[in-house]
Enzyme design. Sequence first.
Site, short mmCIF file in Angstrom:
data_model
loop_
_atom_site.label_atom_id
_atom_site.label_comp_id
_atom_site.label_asym_id
_atom_site.label_seq_id
_atom_site.Cartn_x
_atom_site.Cartn_y
_atom_site.Cartn_z
N GLN A 196 0.84 -1.19 0.00
CA GLN A 196 0.00 0.00 0.00
C GLN A 196 0.88 1.25 0.00
O GLN A 196 1.77 1.38 0.84
CB GLN A 196 -0.92 0.00 1.22
CG GLN A 196 -2.00 -1.06 1.18
CD GLN A 196 -3.11 -0.74 0.18
OE1 GLN A 196 -3.25 0.39 -0.28
NE2 GLN A 196 -3.89 -1.76 -0.16
N ASN A 229 -1.37 -7.63 4.50
CA ASN A 229 -1.65 -6.29 5.01
C ASN A 229 -2.93 -6.24 5.84
O ASN A 229 -2.94 -5.75 6.97
CB ASN A 229 -1.75 -5.32 3.82
CG ASN A 229 -2.02 -3.90 4.24
OD1 ASN A 229 -1.19 -3.26 4.86
ND2 ASN A 229 -3.18 -3.38 3.88
N GLU A 245 -2.88 -15.82 -2.40
CA GLU A 245 -2.17 -14.81 -3.20
C GLU A 245 -1.37 -15.56 -4.26
O GLU A 245 -0.71 -16.55 -3.96
CB GLU A 245 -1.25 -13.98 -2.31
CG GLU A 245 -0.25 -13.11 -3.03
CD GLU A 245 -0.92 -12.07 -3.93
OE1 GLU A 245 -0.53 -11.98 -5.11
OE2 GLU A 245 -1.83 -11.36 -3.45
N CYS A 323 -10.09 -0.35 -5.68
CA CYS A 323 -9.33 0.81 -6.16
C CYS A 323 -9.94 1.38 -7.44
O CYS A 323 -9.35 2.27 -8.06
CB CYS A 323 -7.87 0.44 -6.38
SG CYS A 323 -7.61 -0.88 -7.59
N GLU A 357 -10.57 5.34 -3.79
CA GLU A 357 -10.54 4.00 -3.20
C GLU A 357 -11.78 3.85 -2.32
O GLU A 357 -12.17 4.79 -1.61
CB GLU A 357 -9.28 3.84 -2.35
CG GLU A 357 -9.01 2.42 -1.91
CD GLU A 357 -7.83 1.81 -2.63
OE1 GLU A 357 -7.45 0.69 -2.27
OE2 GLU A 357 -7.29 2.45 -3.55
#
Length: 366
Positions: A196, A229, A245, A323, A357
Amino acid sequence: MTCSSFGKCGSCVLWQMPYSEQLKMKSERLKEMFSDFEIPQIEVIHGSDEHFRARAEFRVWHEGDKSFYAMRKRKEDGRGVIPIEECKIVDKAIYEIMNPLLREIEKNENLRFKLYEIDFLSNSKGELIVTLIYHKKVDESIAEDIKKLKEKFKNVDFIVRKKGRKYVFDKNYLIEELNVAGKTYKYKIIENTFSQPNRQMNQKMIEWALRNSSHLKGDLVELYCGNGNFTIPLSENFKKVIATEINKESIEAATFNAEINNRDNITFLAMSAAEFSQLKKENSPLLSSYDLKNVLIDPPRAGLDDKSREFVNSFENIIYISCNPETLHRDLKTLAKGRKIKAFAFFDQFPYTNHMECGVVLERDG
């Protein structure tokens, strides 16, 4: 914020608008965009409008024996880049090193010749990774020149890149510390992988997700988890978490981050959302001990494809970090059916741009 690059650089397109007006304009735009859904009042979450970017990339412009940082031109000025004197949106540690670093590079023709780009990554302690990207052959001889730079800038680890080759001087990662809801979390952030960019807003986004998931029952699935995160703080709200991921470096960092934060209720899987969906469809024994009722997603700008959207729609409760409000709107046409939108937030990650966002919490009716 004032910046000598305003009106020249194509990055800060809202440079003439006071920050309070930017927030109002963006939140009103979101309200209009999502007016066909029953949404609660949009929570506007923002931080500082200067020195907020912990990641930054700059082209390098050479004129005679001088070098400059360069950014893309404004659209109305045509294609290409222009040299800039400063950039006020980058983290203080990056801002303070930019020009002194370039002046040192100017003194060394081996470092300066065909230097195409400089990338910066910083953490909350003011430590940096600086990546020098070249359009020339680079070999081990550059090590002595980097060593001299390192003596000048002791808080920096340097990386040199040329297509197909990479030289790491010391290490390719930083340890970031985030203060979230009164607790400190540590993260390994690796150069050239996603993290981020706005530290202050990232902390607030995680706090928002924590607050809006504290009452949910069952276990949590997270898709597109990156380096953990959101995963690591949110694991405190759930008995078990399973996170996926596709980027192997990110999943290795996520596993490391869970360990240094003493979170032992998370399973990380190096696989795509589609592969995990198949596991669930096949009733894999790997998932037999999980009560998978909740999903958190933070997809790329393209949002969810048809199959991923169908899979996400199988969960009772959804936390969607987006986003791109346009693809979020498209996805909500499916995901909001039979669910109530319990929370809607606008996170202003990038002041002076049109970027918006969003965070949405959807819970199954009844």
